[in-house]
Design an enzyme around this catalytic site. Sequence first.
Site, PDB file in Angstrom:
ATOM      1  CG  ASP A 288      37.530  42.481  31.403  1.00 24.50           C
ATOM      2  OD1 ASP A 288      36.669  41.594  31.275  1.00 24.50           O
ATOM      3  OD2 ASP A 288      37.381  43.645  30.987  1.00 24.50           O
TER       4      ASP A 288
ATOM      5  CG  ASP B 252      33.216  38.960  30.927  1.00 20.25           C
ATOM      6  OD1 ASP B 252      32.591  39.383  31.912  1.00 20.25           O
ATOM      7  OD2 ASP B 252      33.263  39.565  29.844  1.00 20.25           O
ATOM      8  CD  GLU B 253      34.022  42.988  34.673  1.00 20.89           C
ATOM      9  OE1 GLU B 253      35.005  43.731  34.883  1.00 20.89           O
ATOM     10  OE2 GLU B 253      32.944  43.412  34.218  1.00 20.89           O
TER      11      GLU B 253
END
Length: 389
Positions: A7, A102-103
């Site tokens: 993350d 983003d993860e």
Amino acid sequence: MAILHVDMDAFYASVEVREQPALAGRPVIVGGSAEGRGVVAAASYEARKFGVHSAMPMARALRLCPDAVRLPARLDFYQQISQQIRAIFARYTPEIEPLSLDEAFLDVTASEKLFGTAREVALRIKQDIRDELSLVASVGIAPNKFLAKIASDLDKPDGLVEVAQDEVQTFLDPLPVSRLWGVGKVTGARFEELGIRTIGQLRGRTAEFLTMEFGKFGSHLWELAHGRDPRPVISDHRAKSISMENTFATDVHDTQILRAWLMDMAEQVASRLRQQDFYGRTIQIKLRFADFKTVTRAHTLDEATRSTRDICHTALALLAEAWTGRSPAVRLLGVGVSGLAEVPPVPQQGDLFTTSEMTTDKQRELDELADAINNRFGKQQLRRGGGFH
């Protein structure tokens, strides 16, 4: 099993600070303008200290943090960087399940013979991201996806938390029940009435008791409290669908905010379809309300598509059907495309009398041009209206 949840820390804001080093240490908020009912897409940790969070109206965010630097969201640029992050993941495993820009979940079980333990792989990924992209990631390591995701969030920013198989209950029991997926304000308030504040206390109740109180969801929570999550990591090349979803920091009841998030996620899903060379026929959305009721809506097109316009328009129509201002506030929003195929659709006879919409060929050219510009320059602003900007 060895599962990583990677993350990125305050991703959009961190990218902007990287691009403008003078912003380091200052509160940075990424999103639309306050005057245009803009929405917070991301906030730096300096801004979060003032109570600013994603999905908050920008006007309120700037009242909470008047000294913040507000910057417009550049999703195309962030998507390019996300692809660079994904390329780093791919050095260590092909089993990558993206959740958003983003993860992602990574299954590194088969990679340990090549690269060492899961912890060593996580450290290498964090270092590669730092060295090559000047960004920071937090990583959770665990036997399954549920535990890995909790672990990645416990020591932010720049965290690395590992949960061994024989330490699962020691790890989970002291945590508040709010850490369990799906426990929001309504469920949390009921747990408070029942005197259940920690996961350990919940685990001490029987599955029958929880099912009687919360229905099927109670049985699901009982399984999570025991650290059980059988879901595998499903990479794009094995996926039956490509989707994205977002759980809001606070429940959202504003139509414009939901439309902005849905359009931006639809753009990202369409781009991933083109990257993976897939077409899809069925567009679906998912809404999870504050009371944890989950609603899905889907529409199957006459022919498969990977057009940003087709996916955006269909998703927005499904949102209008599934949610009104009288509905409960929304906790989670998602969009996806299923019925994937690698073969392009057979050309259909066009509508002779339709002149207001761009033709399919023009839409394809526009998408291809946008992808080419994004891949080369990253910072362009070719995108649909109505999003964060």
